[in-house]
Design a protein around this motif. Structure first.
Motif, mmCIF file in Angstrom:
data_model
loop_
_atom_site.group_PDB
_atom_site.id
_atom_site.type_symbol
_atom_site.label_atom_id
_atom_site.label_comp_id
_atom_site.label_asym_id
_atom_site.label_seq_id
_atom_site.Cartn_x
_atom_site.Cartn_y
_atom_site.Cartn_z
ATOM 1 N N ALA A 340 0.849 -1.190 0.000
ATOM 2 C CA ALA A 340 0.000 0.000 0.000
ATOM 3 C C ALA A 340 0.882 1.236 0.000
ATOM 4 C CB ALA A 340 -0.907 0.006 1.230
ATOM 5 N N PHE A 341 0.417 2.283 -0.652
ATOM 6 C CA PHE A 341 1.112 3.568 -0.590
ATOM 7 C C PHE A 341 0.559 4.344 0.605
ATOM 8 C CE2 PHE A 341 1.898 2.459 -5.033
ATOM 9 C CZ PHE A 341 3.246 2.789 -5.147
ATOM 10 N N LEU A 342 1.446 4.616 1.578
ATOM 11 C CA LEU A 342 1.053 5.254 2.828
ATOM 12 C C LEU A 342 1.651 6.648 2.925
ATOM 13 C CD1 LEU A 342 1.727 2.244 5.262
ATOM 14 C CD2 LEU A 342 -0.390 2.768 4.011
ATOM 15 N N VAL A 343 0.890 7.564 3.536
ATOM 16 C CA VAL A 343 1.336 8.954 3.708
ATOM 17 C C VAL A 343 1.614 9.204 5.179
ATOM 18 C CG1 VAL A 343 0.808 11.368 3.234
ATOM 19 C CG2 VAL A 343 -0.209 9.572 1.808
ATOM 20 N N PHE A 344 2.790 9.760 5.474
ATOM 21 C CA PHE A 344 3.206 10.003 6.853
ATOM 22 C C PHE A 344 3.569 11.473 7.063
ATOM 23 C CE2 PHE A 344 4.228 5.590 5.993
ATOM 24 C CZ PHE A 344 3.864 4.924 7.153
ATOM 25 N N GLU A 345 3.244 11.978 8.213
ATOM 26 C CA GLU A 345 3.735 13.307 8.600
ATOM 27 C C GLU A 345 5.241 13.244 8.813
ATOM 28 O OE1 GLU A 345 2.484 16.203 8.755
ATOM 29 O OE2 GLU A 345 0.307 16.061 8.944
ATOM 30 N N HIS A 346 5.700 12.126 9.407
ATOM 31 C CA HIS A 346 7.130 11.935 9.668
ATOM 32 C C HIS A 346 7.536 10.557 9.150
ATOM 33 C CE1 HIS A 346 7.127 15.528 12.163
ATOM 34 N NE2 HIS A 346 6.045 15.076 12.768
ATOM 35 N N PRO A 347 7.761 10.440 7.830
ATOM 36 C CA PRO A 347 8.058 9.127 7.240
ATOM 37 C C PRO A 347 9.340 8.493 7.757
ATOM 38 C CG PRO A 347 8.460 10.910 5.664
ATOM 39 C CD PRO A 347 7.737 11.511 6.824
#
Length: 372
Positions: A340-347
């Motif tokens: 899955a492509f995940l979005v993070f504030e702090h990857p």
């Protein structure tokens, strides 16, 4: 007076019985007529569908739609078994060609990107479909997520919650025998954080990739492992087709759109913002689905200079703030996925481990029952 009225009452009652019988006969006669009309219309529609030259596009639309489902075999009843094989081979060849053109796009990040929310959600509708566009304004905040247990995939909502991501969409495809796959055997390659997590290419030298490099530039097209390494690809899965390259759409019209189905796709604008299109489907009255031409046009309308298809169908899902925004088509709820492509504030804080390390892809049982 009473004696003379009795026969009259008796006569009235006797006259009512034949009237009720006539009403019953009339009802069944009308019902039979309706049945004959429906049968005639069904035969006429079938005759038109199978025999009329004007129905060719409709036949192929139905067949293409069935090809995208677990009932692919049924397409042979619409266009014939030989034509079904030819159709699938034709699409594979066409998809391969669509990934060959050299992508020359460059991104110029928006200088005020920090003033924008990291993730924006927009609802989209069209003829027969409803869905969402998720805009990720900073492409460097995206990582490829994978399951946390060996032997089984993981639902997107679980993956988002476990990793602390703020949003995500489903990624690449996976081996799915009899549509009962456990979501653990990806198709092709899986690259996460610049490391090759999974290589299921076998003897193939290249594959159709959808992903990102170190600067957040989207990479989509047909590449070898060596090329991907030199390009500094950080996050990627195997899937096809690429539908936009160098700002132009590759699908000419709806007839080339590979049927109607739930869809997931990824694209990028010239300013670097990523576009994830998620279209629901297989739900009459809400959303039937979209073809790839529809998805391409949504991407172009939103400024995409490159875009590619991701796994769709019952895998299509969008999660934001730990809530599923769309309506997955699977009657069993979310599917278990390998990527899955995940979005993070702090990857940089994301904990994503390689669960395929040390495993032989050829020995992974794609249909083994899940442990959870």
């Amino acid at each position: 007076m009473n004696s003379s009225s009795l026969p009259q009452r008796s006569t009235v009652r006797k006259k009512k019985k034949p009237a009720r019988k006539r009403k019953k006969r009339g009802f069944f006669r009308n019902l039979f007529r309706v049945f004959l009309v429906c049968l005639f219309l069904l035969i006429a529609a079938g005759g038109w569908l199978y025999l009329a030259p004007s129905a060719k596009n409709t036949r192929y639309l139905i067949a293409d739609t069935l090809i995208t489902t677990q009932h692919r075999y049924m397409a042979k009843y619409i266009i014939g078994e030989d034509e079904l094989k030819n159709r699938v081979a034709e699409y594979n060849e066409r998809f391969q060609e669509m990934g060959n053109e050299v992508d020359t796009h460059n991104i110029e990040p928006d200088p005020v990107v920090e003033d924008k929310p990291l993730v924006e959600i927009e609802k989209v509708t069209g003829t027969g479909y409803t869905g969402y566009v998720m805009i990720v304004n900073d492409p460097t905040k995206v990582r490829l997520g994978v399951p946390d247990k060996t032997g089984s995939g993981e639902t997107l909502s679980s993956m988002v919650a476990r990793t602390g991501a703020i949003a995500g969409v489903n990624g690449g495809g996976f081996a799915d025998p009899n549509w009962k796959g456990n979501g653990f055997k990806p198709i092709g390659l899986v690259i996460s954080q610049g490391k090759l997590f999974y290589n299921g290419l076998g003897g193939k030298k290249s594959t159709q990739i959808v992903g990102l490099d170190k600067e957040g530039k989207m990479i989509a097209g047909n590449y070898t492992l060596d090329e991907l390494s030199k390009m500094g690809v950080q996050e990627a899965v195997t899937f096809q087709p690429r539908i936009i390259v160098n700002g132009k759409g590759l699908i000419k019209n709806a007839a080339e759109g590979w049927g109607i189905a739930p869809r997931t796709a990824m694209g990028q604008r010239a300013d670097g913002a990523l576009l994830f299109v998620v279209i629901d489907g297989r739900q009459p009255g809400y959303s039937i689905g979209a073809n790839l031409y529809d998805v391409q046009q949504i991407m172009l309308k939103h400024g995409a200079v490159i875009a590619a298809n991701l796994d769709g169908g019952s895998s299509t899902v969008l999660v934001k703030d730990n809530a599923i925004l769309n309506k997955p088509s699977s009657q069993y709820g979310e599917r278990y996925l390998p990527t899955a492509f995940l979005v993070f504030e702090h990857p940089e804080q994301a904990d994503i481990k390689n669960i395929w390390e040390g495993l032989d892809p050829s020995k992974i049982d794609a249909g083994k029952k899940r442990s959870h």
